[in-house]
Design a protein around this motif. Structure first.
Motif, mmCIF file in Angstrom:
data_model
loop_
_atom_site.group_PDB
_atom_site.id
_atom_site.type_symbol
_atom_site.label_atom_id
_atom_site.label_comp_id
_atom_site.label_asym_id
_atom_site.label_seq_id
_atom_site.Cartn_x
_atom_site.Cartn_y
_atom_site.Cartn_z
ATOM 1 N N SER A 160 1.044 4.057 1.994
ATOM 2 C CA SER A 160 -0.097 3.845 2.892
ATOM 3 C C SER A 160 -1.269 3.201 2.166
ATOM 4 O O SER A 160 -1.979 2.382 2.744
ATOM 5 C CB SER A 160 -0.509 5.148 3.580
ATOM 6 O OG SER A 160 -0.996 6.090 2.667
ATOM 7 N N VAL A 187 4.471 8.544 1.235
ATOM 8 C CA VAL A 187 3.547 8.085 2.269
ATOM 9 C C VAL A 187 2.178 7.772 1.662
ATOM 10 O O VAL A 187 1.544 6.782 2.043
ATOM 11 C CB VAL A 187 3.436 9.122 3.406
ATOM 12 C CG1 VAL A 187 2.303 8.789 4.351
ATOM 13 C CG2 VAL A 187 4.747 9.207 4.170
ATOM 14 N N ALA A 209 1.430 7.621 9.416
ATOM 15 C CA ALA A 209 2.648 7.454 8.633
ATOM 16 C C ALA A 209 3.243 8.795 8.214
ATOM 17 O O ALA A 209 4.471 8.982 8.267
ATOM 18 C CB ALA A 209 2.362 6.598 7.398
ATOM 19 N N SER A 238 10.373 3.560 10.553
ATOM 20 C CA SER A 238 8.970 3.684 10.163
ATOM 21 C C SER A 238 8.160 2.457 10.544
ATOM 22 O O SER A 238 7.100 2.569 11.174
ATOM 23 C CB SER A 238 8.852 3.928 8.659
ATOM 24 O OG SER A 238 9.440 5.152 8.325
ATOM 25 N N GLU A 247 6.979 9.884 9.404
ATOM 26 C CA GLU A 247 7.989 10.137 8.368
ATOM 27 C C GLU A 247 8.523 11.567 8.446
ATOM 28 O O GLU A 247 9.720 11.798 8.355
ATOM 29 C CB GLU A 247 7.396 9.907 6.972
ATOM 30 C CG GLU A 247 7.187 8.470 6.612
ATOM 31 C CD GLU A 247 8.476 7.708 6.442
ATOM 32 O OE1 GLU A 247 9.401 8.201 5.778
ATOM 33 O OE2 GLU A 247 8.563 6.604 6.996
#
Length: 165
Positions: free
Chosen positions: A101, A97, A135, A25, A139
């Motif tokens: 994030s 996420v 993201a 990631s 993911e």
């Protein structure tokens, strides 16, 4: 999901699982975010590589102590008893996420700038949707599937050793 072979079953397996996801990631998401923000240049990429280890350490600290406790509660609240593995995984990815994030849009900017300032907070609603989008798809399509595949192969190997023993 106790017998699920695509999930870690203990502490050492969780560390491996977290390492796979976090390394993939951070090494994909951070360069993409920086490239979209500052341009797809070699200098931007090299500057990103310099801060990736610090962002990775931040992720490793945030996931077990902040993100996982919140995600566990949210998944229990939103996933029903009849929901399958894929639904739970999708909820887990969505909540993980979202939380990471939000945090890393600010903290990651501070790490990249080398200082704590109000700038990432002022630009948050401009930066965060882009960061979340990048993201979420990294993911969903890369990091989580690779980590789950690794867990499945690890558990298959362990099962073969048990049968052969």
């Amino acid at each position: 999901m106790h017998g699920e072979t695509r999930l870690p079953r203990g502490g050492k397996e969780f560390i491996l699982f977290l390492a796979i996801i976090s390394i993939l990631s951070v090494n994909i998401i951070a360069p993409l975010i920086m490239a979209f923000k500052f341009g797809f240049t070699k200098d931007v990429y090299v500057d990103t590589l310099k801060v990736i280890p610090f962002v990775w350490v931040c992720v490793i600290i945030l996931v077990p102590f902040v993100v996982n406790p919140l995600v566990t509660k949210l998944v229990q609240k939103f996933a029903g008893p009849t929901d399958g593995f894929n639904a739970r995984v999708l909820f887990t990815i969505l909540f993980s996420v979202t939380i990471l994030s939000v945090l890393l849009t600010v903290i990651g900017s501070w790490i990249g700038m080398g200082e704590i300032s109000w700038k990432p907070i002022h630009t948050f609603f401009y930066d965060w949707p882009r960061n979340f989008f990048i993201a979420f798809w990294v993911e969903t399509l890369i990091a989580q599937p690779v980590a789950r595949f690794a867990m499945k192969k690890l558990h298959e190997s362990q099962a073969r050793k048990t049968v052969n023993a």
